[in-house]
Design a protein around this motif. Structure first.
Motif, PDB file in Angstrom:
ATOM      1  N   SER A 289      -2.147  -6.136   8.607  1.00 61.69           N
ATOM      2  CA  SER A 289      -2.516  -5.894   9.995  1.00 61.69           C
ATOM      3  C   SER A 289      -2.384  -4.411  10.345  1.00 61.69           C
ATOM      4  O   SER A 289      -1.747  -3.644   9.619  1.00 61.69           O
ATOM      5  N   PHE A 290      -2.963  -4.046  11.480  1.00 57.97           N
ATOM      6  CA  PHE A 290      -3.075  -2.629  11.857  1.00 57.97           C
ATOM      7  C   PHE A 290      -1.735  -1.950  12.066  1.00 57.97           C
ATOM      8  O   PHE A 290      -1.596  -0.753  11.895  1.00 57.97           O
ATOM      9  N   ASP A 291      -0.704  -2.760  12.455  1.00 59.02           N
ATOM     10  CA  ASP A 291       0.579  -2.146  12.793  1.00 59.02           C
ATOM     11  C   ASP A 291       1.671  -2.504  11.790  1.00 59.02           C
ATOM     12  O   ASP A 291       2.855  -2.422  12.110  1.00 59.02           O
ATOM     13  N   ALA A 292       1.279  -2.940  10.589  1.00 59.09           N
ATOM     14  CA  ALA A 292       2.259  -3.296   9.556  1.00 59.09           C
ATOM     15  C   ALA A 292       3.195  -2.108   9.336  1.00 59.09           C
ATOM     16  O   ALA A 292       2.750  -0.964   9.216  1.00 59.09           O
ATOM     17  N   VAL A 293       4.505  -2.395   9.310  1.00 58.43           N
ATOM     18  CA  VAL A 293       5.477  -1.316   9.109  1.00 58.43           C
ATOM     19  C   VAL A 293       5.681  -1.159   7.605  1.00 58.43           C
ATOM     20  O   VAL A 293       6.591  -1.715   7.001  1.00 58.43           O
ATOM     21  N   LYS A 294       4.766  -0.404   7.007  1.00 61.94           N
ATOM     22  CA  LYS A 294       4.707  -0.287   5.561  1.00 61.94           C
ATOM     23  C   LYS A 294       3.998   1.017   5.212  1.00 61.94           C
ATOM     24  O   LYS A 294       3.002   1.372   5.837  1.00 61.94           O
ATOM     25  N   LEU A 295       4.491   1.710   4.210  1.00 60.82           N
ATOM     26  CA  LEU A 295       3.845   2.942   3.758  1.00 60.82           C
ATOM     27  C   LEU A 295       3.384   2.756   2.315  1.00 60.82           C
ATOM     28  O   LEU A 295       3.703   1.749   1.679  1.00 60.82           O
ATOM     29  N   GLU A 296       2.631   3.741   1.810  1.00 60.36           N
ATOM     30  CA  GLU A 296       2.127   3.669   0.437  1.00 60.36           C
ATOM     31  C   GLU A 296       3.329   3.727  -0.523  1.00 60.36           C
ATOM     32  O   GLU A 296       4.161   4.639  -0.396  1.00 60.36           O
ATOM     33  N   SER A 297       3.374   2.791  -1.457  1.00 55.80           N
ATOM     34  CA  SER A 297       4.550   2.800  -2.339  1.00 55.80           C
ATOM     35  C   SER A 297       4.471   4.003  -3.280  1.00 55.80           C
ATOM     36  O   SER A 297       3.405   4.402  -3.730  1.00 55.80           O
ATOM     37  N   GLY A 298       5.624   4.612  -3.495  1.00 56.24           N
ATOM     38  CA  GLY A 298       5.678   5.766  -4.395  1.00 56.24           C
ATOM     39  C   GLY A 298       5.568   7.098  -3.677  1.00 56.24           C
ATOM     40  O   GLY A 298       6.268   8.047  -4.007  1.00 56.24           O
TER      41      GLY A 298
END
Ligand code: GLN
Length: 308
Positions: free
Chosen positions: A95-104
């Motif tokens: 979803s647009f507001d997922a609290v997640k960044l690109e891994s690594g």
């Protein structure tokens, strides 16, 4: 023969779809919850600068996430491309507001989700939030061909109530990928989302991207052709969040959706368009907006991958 958008009956399309009752109006802030579910507008702008619009195309709404392609464009322009190192360009399937960044890397996954737009809004030229606000306002005005107001109530409430956006900004601070303060980042982004447009104006903005960065109404080169190409490419892959694949298959036109129910479309070399209707599906895409976009794509032969 390719159908002529100058002759297309947008009011007939609007009337054909206006009885669609699916979808829910966003309720993240009071102003959005108060949106009129009956509002439904369609507009398109061709490379010769012709503006075509249906009823309601002058009704004002906040641009919300439909501002994200333009923030990305301004960040690319102002950083001379360095923005491409600071934000990913891969779809998330979330979803647009997922609290997640690109891994690594700790970078935002792409500029079309909230994390990415918080970052691109921080990258535009300007030493402090007021200067970045002014830079964004000037940039959006160039895309639109006129000055755009900001709904101060929307800007205030989104800044105050945008807890997930604050979380994302703090996460990027912790990763070292956000270089301005988290609160400044959310304030500037919230203000950009609170920019007031109508379908006609948003269609001009989309047309500027579709015309390689030249506003077809004013003739002004707003961004270089390479920037417009980069932005439209990322709209194609990420513009409709976790509905991007479905959108590309069904509509086939790069687009950006938003919680106000505005969708901006850019069909390179053909036209820019906008559809506004507040009730949203589970991915936060305007239901009537998606149906109208599918119809426009079919009727005007806009699908990027249809061999003709
Ligand atoms: N201002 C909204 C937010 O950050 C924009 C989201 C959207 O339009 N999808 O929550």
């Amino acid at each position: 023969m390719t159908p002529d958008p100058h002759r297309y009956d947008l009011d007939a399309l609007r009337i054909r779809l206006i009885d669609e009752r699916e979808g829910e109006v966003d309720d993240s802030i009071p102003q959005l919850a108060d949106a009129d579910p009956e509002l439904f507008a369609i507009a398109l702008v061709t490379p010769d600068g012709t503006v075509r619009s249906s009823a309601d195309a002058d009704v004002e709404i906040s641009i919300q996430s439909a501002v994200k392609p333009f923030l990305f464009a301004l960040a690319l322009l102002d950083t001379e491309g360095e923005a491409l190192d600071r934000v990913g360009i891969e779809p998330t399937g979330e979803s647009f507001d997922a609290v997640k960044l690109e891994s690594g890397t700790g970078r935002p996954p792409n500029p079309m989700v909230n994390a990415g737009a918080l970052l691109t809004a921080s990258l535009v030229r300007g030493a402090d939030p007021a200067a970045r606000d002014a830079r964004i306002a000037a940039g959006l005005a160039a895309f639109a061909g006129r000055d755009l107001a900001v709904d101060e109530g929307v800007a205030h409430d989104e800044h105050l109530l945008g807890d997930r956006n604050h979380a994302l900004a703090h996460l990027m601070r912790a990763e070292g990928t956000m270089r301005v303060s988290a609160d400044d980042a959310v304030a500037v982004y919230a203000r950009a989302c609170a920019t007031v447009v109508d379908a006609e104006t948003l269609a001009v903005m989309g047309a500027t991207l579709a015309c390689g960065g030249v506003n077809p109404r004013t003739g002004e080169r707003v961004v270089p052709a390479q920037v417009a190409r980069d932005v439209v490419s990322v709209m194609a892959t990420c513009g409709v969040y976790d509905g991007s694949g479905r959108w590309m298959r069904a509509v086939g036109v790069p687009a950006k959706s938003s919680v106000s129910g505005a969708i901006v479309l850019a069909a390179p070399g053909r036209l820019g368009a906008a559809v506004v209707s507040p009730p949203l599906d589970a991915q936060g895409t305007s239901v009537r907006g998606r149906l109208a976009s599918e119809a426009l794509s079919d009727d005007l032969h806009l699908h990027s991958f249809a061999a003709r």
